[in-house]
Structure formats: C-alpha cells, structure tokens
Motif scaffolding. Structure first.
Motif, PDB file in Angstrom:
ATOM      1  N   LEU A 127      19.124 -20.509 -13.209  1.00 50.44           N
ATOM      2  CA  LEU A 127      20.380 -19.775 -13.263  1.00 50.44           C
ATOM      3  C   LEU A 127      21.127 -20.052 -11.969  1.00 50.44           C
ATOM      4  O   LEU A 127      20.684 -19.690 -10.881  1.00 50.44           O
ATOM      5  CB  LEU A 127      20.116 -18.281 -13.439  1.00 50.44           C
ATOM      6  CG  LEU A 127      19.353 -17.912 -14.725  1.00 50.44           C
ATOM      7  CD1 LEU A 127      19.123 -16.410 -14.798  1.00 50.44           C
ATOM      8  CD2 LEU A 127      20.087 -18.414 -15.964  1.00 50.44           C
ATOM      9  N   VAL A 128      22.270 -20.697 -12.110  1.00 50.74           N
ATOM     10  CA  VAL A 128      23.072 -21.148 -10.978  1.00 50.74           C
ATOM     11  C   VAL A 128      24.234 -20.183 -10.791  1.00 50.74           C
ATOM     12  O   VAL A 128      25.074 -20.046 -11.677  1.00 50.74           O
ATOM     13  CB  VAL A 128      23.599 -22.577 -11.216  1.00 50.74           C
ATOM     14  CG1 VAL A 128      24.372 -23.074 -10.007  1.00 50.74           C
ATOM     15  CG2 VAL A 128      22.455 -23.525 -11.573  1.00 50.74           C
ATOM     16  N   SER A 129      24.269 -19.521  -9.646  1.00 52.65           N
ATOM     17  CA  SER A 129      25.329 -18.553  -9.360  1.00 52.65           C
ATOM     18  C   SER A 129      26.347 -19.167  -8.405  1.00 52.65           C
ATOM     19  O   SER A 129      25.975 -19.842  -7.435  1.00 52.65           O
ATOM     20  CB  SER A 129      24.758 -17.281  -8.737  1.00 52.65           C
ATOM     21  OG  SER A 129      23.823 -16.671  -9.604  1.00 52.65           O
ATOM     22  N   THR A 130      27.625 -18.913  -8.667  1.00 53.69           N
ATOM     23  CA  THR A 130      28.686 -19.433  -7.800  1.00 53.69           C
ATOM     24  C   THR A 130      29.383 -18.294  -7.073  1.00 53.69           C
ATOM     25  O   THR A 130      29.249 -17.120  -7.428  1.00 53.69           O
ATOM     26  CB  THR A 130      29.729 -20.218  -8.618  1.00 53.69           C
ATOM     27  OG1 THR A 130      30.521 -19.290  -9.381  1.00 53.69           O
ATOM     28  CG2 THR A 130      29.063 -21.217  -9.552  1.00 53.69           C
ATOM     29  N   GLY A 131      30.147 -18.667  -6.077  1.00 49.54           N
ATOM     30  CA  GLY A 131      30.876 -17.675  -5.307  1.00 49.54           C
ATOM     31  C   GLY A 131      31.915 -16.944  -6.112  1.00 49.54           C
ATOM     32  O   GLY A 131      32.354 -15.850  -5.729  1.00 49.54           O
ATOM     33  N   VAL A 155      27.852 -17.752 -13.702  1.00 53.82           N
ATOM     34  CA  VAL A 155      26.438 -18.086 -13.799  1.00 53.82           C
ATOM     35  C   VAL A 155      26.284 -19.200 -14.833  1.00 53.82           C
ATOM     36  O   VAL A 155      26.794 -19.081 -15.952  1.00 53.82           O
ATOM     37  CB  VAL A 155      25.575 -16.879 -14.206  1.00 53.82           C
ATOM     38  CG1 VAL A 155      24.108 -17.297 -14.332  1.00 53.82           C
ATOM     39  CG2 VAL A 155      25.722 -15.747 -13.203  1.00 53.82           C
ATOM     40  N   VAL A 156      25.615 -20.262 -14.449  1.00 52.32           N
ATOM     41  CA  VAL A 156      25.363 -21.376 -15.354  1.00 52.32           C
ATOM     42  C   VAL A 156      23.856 -21.504 -15.536  1.00 52.32           C
ATOM     43  O   VAL A 156      23.095 -21.488 -14.568  1.00 52.32           O
ATOM     44  CB  VAL A 156      25.955 -22.688 -14.803  1.00 52.32           C
ATOM     45  CG1 VAL A 156      25.516 -23.880 -15.647  1.00 52.32           C
ATOM     46  CG2 VAL A 156      27.469 -22.606 -14.754  1.00 52.32           C
ATOM     47  N   SER A 157      23.434 -21.623 -16.783  1.00 52.37           N
ATOM     48  CA  SER A 157      22.030 -21.792 -17.113  1.00 52.37           C
ATOM     49  C   SER A 157      21.764 -23.272 -17.375  1.00 52.37           C
ATOM     50  O   SER A 157      22.459 -23.893 -18.180  1.00 52.37           O
ATOM     51  CB  SER A 157      21.677 -20.959 -18.354  1.00 52.37           C
ATOM     52  OG  SER A 157      20.381 -21.274 -18.825  1.00 52.37           O
TER      53      SER A 157
END
Length: 554
Positions: free
Chosen positions: A128-132, A136-138
């Motif tokens: 799970l990629v979190s951005t500023g 959220v990208v899985s």
C-alpha cells in the motif's frame, strides 16, 4: 498523469515505482514489455531525478557521455547526439526528457507526488503506497528507484534563519538561477559539487570565500566537443563497448591494469600516471596499476603524483598546501574538474580552512568561524547528500509484521544483492546498498538491476507465483561477503567518506557499496537467478494463506 484528487481512495496496479530518473524510466519501459500495469511516482514536476534537481552552475557528469546513457535501444543510441565528452546537466536532462517522450512514458508517471509511506499488507500480499496528497495505491510489487544521491544533506549551522542575504543548496537550486554579479559569495564544501561550481561562480562574483574542511583529489576532465564522426563511429561498435563496460570493475570500457605500481621503476610509474592525467576523468590514476586500492605503498605513489600536480597549478604555496589531500586517493569519491585548482590563482577567490578554524554560526551578515566573521551576500551550501540510504529512509517503509525499514537498518543497511531486504516481500530497490552503485557507472548498474528485476518478475509470472522474499540467511551471507571484499581494500579507512555515512551526524559508520566490481557482481547476481533465485523464498499468497490456516510453517 495527475493525482486522483481522492484522498483515501485505493487505486490498484501491478507494480508501483518510486522515482522517474534513469532507474524509474527504464523500469517502466521494461514493465510495459512484460504486460504489467505500472504507476510511477515522481516528486518533481518532470522526469530526470537527480538530473532535474541538481542544476547548479557547472553541474555535469563525471562519466563520459557515450557511456552515461541507455544501451537498450539501438535506435535511441543512433538518434541522440551528445555535444561534449562530459555532458552538462541541461544536456542530460534533455536526454531523459527525450527518452520519456520517445517511449511515451509520461502517461504512466504521476508527477509532483511525494511517496510518504509503503506498508506491506500481508493477508492481501500487496504493498500500500501512500502519497502526500492522501492517495493510496495498492500494488503487488514495489520498486524503489529513488537514487543514491537524492536526499539532501541539510545545513545545521546555528543562526541560519538570521542570514539576511540569499541562501541556497546546490541540490535544490532555484529554477531561475542565482545572480552572483558584484556579490560576496560563501561556498561551503569542497566535494564534487563545489569543485564543479566554484569556477563558474568565480566568473561572476566580486569575491568568493571557499570554506574547506577536507580537501579532495580531483582529476582534470580534459573535456572537449564531441565530433559527429567520432560519435557515429562509437555508435557503430557500441554493443562491444557496452559489453566491455559491463565486464569491468567501474562500468567503463577501459582494459584492467596488469601490473603492480611497485614492480615498475619510478620513471615508468610517473609516465603511467601522466598518461592518465592527460586522458582525464574519474579513473585517470586508479586504472594505472592493480594494487591502487589494496596496497598503501602503491596508493601513496598516486597520492604524491596528484599532490605534485596541485602544487604545480596553484601558485601560492600555502594555499596549495591546504588543497593537498592526505587520505588514500580513491577511497573518497574522486572528483573531476574543469579549472578547479586554477581558480585559486584568481585574486578575488580565497580559501578558508575550517579544519583549523571551524564554522561556529551563520550571522545576519555572513558566516562566522572561530577566528572571525566573513561578510557575505550569498551563501551556497555544497554539502552533498545523505547518500545511498537517505532517500530510502525518507519514506516510512514497513514490511511483514509492521517492521520498519529504518529500525531494521538502525545499525546500518543490510540487503541481499543490494536488491531486496529480508522481511520485505515483493520490494525491490535499484542500486541499493550492497551493490556496485556509486562505485560504478550508474547507468550500467541501473540497467543491470532493472533487467534483473524484470527477469525475476517474468520468472514469477511464468510459474504462477506472486511472492518473493530474500531469506535472512542469504542476506546475512551477502552482507558478510560485501564486508569481506571491502575489508581487503583501503576503502573503509577513509574516516570522512560519505561511502560510510560520515557526512551525516549520527548515521551508522558502515561501508555501503559492493566493491567487487560490475563484472563480478553481474556474474554473482546472475548465478542467483540461474539457480532458481537461490536465497529467495518464492511462493503464492494463496498457498501461504492455506498453510497458515492449516497450522503448518509459512
């Protein structure tokens, strides 16, 4: 591609890539060839990575342009024209922008987006990629293409906020540049960046004070324009040129040395060094003899040659003495310059030795040392980066059981092949600690790593597997191997080198690169793949879940 504008919304993809410099662009190109969906996150407004941000005066590569470029496309090689032996930052950035346009890469890159966190979701076998921006990208897999020299080393001098003049860092140069005309400039640092910047700043400034703590060796670039006919000839034989670079230690197409520095006469040795000096470049002296990095006596002969050159260029003996390094040559990053030492012969350039009189604070009017204050209009910090690990640890990365990468690396970075970390499944890093990285031509090492990761993902796809993780045992063996190789050389003996993190207060003192060379590393990592990814645990999330449900070992 722009942000979704939906904080908290989860977007799904096959592979998330962090960074759109050389590594991220080629990684995206290879992932498309595998038919995988990919999304690249880039904190800058365009491609380029390090070459987007480092736009200070005089910025250029220290590897020849003909070797500091991609080799995966013969058409790309043939259509791009390098104008100089050592390309400047604007030319390298234009090249990367051309690559992004030619292969249509921008549509899968999300610009002006900072990745703040990566969390491994074990039940779903996803990252799970979190951005500023709150997005959220899985992703099934994640590739960290963040660069080795991209996390800025911030100045920590007391009183910095009080300075009334203009203050800038070479790694975050203003878009519209800096006007030095008629101004008193303080340049803090004498590493590679400062060595490139000083001659350009001195052309404009009324007065320049260079604040030096540790002098560095620098080789002349011997830069020149690139004749079109020479470029065409090189392109025709490029395949063999690149193979020679890949087999070499440093990732450049030069034949390895054959003799010890101690088995030739002093006259022969001097002649070899002189030939290297006239050839120029980062390996001008280090490729002369076999024992340059392993025998103190051999290394001393090169040190003495380099110091003799400095004393011959700089007219003031006292200044020349301060500019002469004393560490083992090559064990800190050797620099490449165009007129650096000559600049100290100019009457408006002054070297300030802050080893004997340390900087104490920044004042409203300038910079104070233990012996006095220097009035300045502009402060330029050329103090480098939190190298190799900084950009990785700027992201909150959490693997199995919520383990933090920062905690895992509290005593120094540990990887398997410089590619993966035990406890962090499906996470890859390009040119990470424990790989040749900064001791090599970065583009050669980047291409090799991206190809390795791509081949690995293809291997998993072909076998219906969706999970790969370095074993703790393989990681431990690799770390020991990297350390053993380093300990057999002079490299770990440089106490102030950023190779060991010495430029960052509190950073563990660990020698981070793999010193065995590009060719040896390519063979060793290739053998791991040929043996079915030996040292890795491969599987599927479904099988793992079934084993866990039945109570068997995972």
């Amino acid at each position: 591609m722009t942000a979704t504008g939906r904080p908290g919304a989860v977007v799904d993809t096959d592979v998330a890539v962090v960074g759109a410099g050389f590594s991220g662009l080629y990684m995206l190109h290879r992932l498309r060839g595998l038919g995988l969906r990919a999304r690249v996150f880039e904190r800058g407004p365009d491609v380029g990575g390090t070459w987007f941000w480092n736009r200070y005066p005089g910025a250029r590569c220290d590897i020849e342009s003909l070797d500091y470029c991609f080799s995966f496309s013969s058409e790309l090689l043939a259509e791009w024209t390098w104008t100089e032996r050592y390309a400047t930052q604007p030319e390298i950035l234009r090249y990367l922008q051309h690559v992004a346009g030619r292969f249509g890469l921008r549509r899968d890159i999300q610009f002006s987006t900072r990745v703040t966190g990566l969390r491994y979701d074990e039940p779903g076998n996803r990252w799970l990629v979190s951005t500023g921006a709150g997005e959220v990208v899985s992703a099934r897999h994640c590739v960290l293409a963040v660069g080795n020299l991209s996390s800025v080393n911030r100045p920590g001098f007391p009183g910095l906020d009080s300075f009334r003049g203009e203050e800038c860092h070479t790694a975050q140069w203003p878009d519209d540049g800096v006007d030095f005309r008629g101004k008193r400039v303080g340049l803090v640092g004498t590493g590679s960046t400062a060595i490139q910047a000083l001659p350009q700043i001195a052309k404009q400034a009324e007065r320049v004070y260079v604040f030096q703590r540790t002098p560095n060796y620098s080789m002349p670039a011997q830069n020149r324009p690139m004749p079109p006919q020479e470029l065409r000839q090189v392109v025709r034989g490029y395949r063999e040129r690149r193979r020679a670079a890949e087999r070499s230690d440093a990732g450049i197409p030069m034949p390895p040395p054959q003799r010890s520095a101690l088995e030739v006469t002093p006259a022969e040795r001097h002649q070899m060094y002189e030939q290297g000096w006239q050839r120029g470049g980062i390996n001008a002296l280090s490729y002369a003899f076999t024992d340059f990095f392993t025998d103190e006596r051999a290394n001393l002969t090169a040190q003495e040659f380099a110091r003799e050159k400095i004393r011959g260029i700089v007219r003031d003996p006292a200044v020349a003495g301060l500019l002469c390094p004393t560490h083992h040559i090559g064990t800190k990053r050797t620099c490449v310059d165009i007129g650096y030492f000559e600049t100290y012969n100019l009457g408006h350039v002054e070297l300030v030795d802050v080893r004997s009189s340390p900087i104490t604070r920044v004042t409203p009017r300038g910079l104070a040392t233990a012996s006095g204050e220097y009035g300045l209009d502009v402060l330029v910090f050329a103090i480098g980066f939190d190298a190799m690990t900084g950009a990785l640890l700027d992201i909150d990365i959490r693997g199995r059981d919520g383990q933090s990468l920062a905690e895992r690396w509290a005593a120094g970075p540990r990887t398997y092949l410089g590619l993966c970390v035990a406890g962090f499944p499906n996470l890859f890093m390009i040119t990470g600690p424990g790989s040749p990285s900064v001791l090599s031509n970065m583009v050669v090492s980047i291409e090799q790593h991206v190809d390795w990761v791509s081949d690995c993902l293809a291997y998993l796809q072909a076998r219906g597997l969706d999970r790969i993780e370095a074993s703790a045992e393989a990681e431990e063996t690799w770390v020991r191997h990297v350390n053993d190789l380093a300990d057999a050389t002079l490299y770990p003996r440089a106490p102030t080198s950023w190779y060991v993190g010495a430029n960052i207060p509190g950073k563990p003192r660990v020698f981070m690169p793999y010193i065995g060379g590009c060719g040896r590393y390519r063979r060793e990592s290739g053998e791991v793949a040929e043996r079915g990814y030996e040292g890795f645990v491969l599987g599927t999330a479904r099988r793992r879940a079934a084993r866990a449900h039945s109570g068997s070992a995972g």
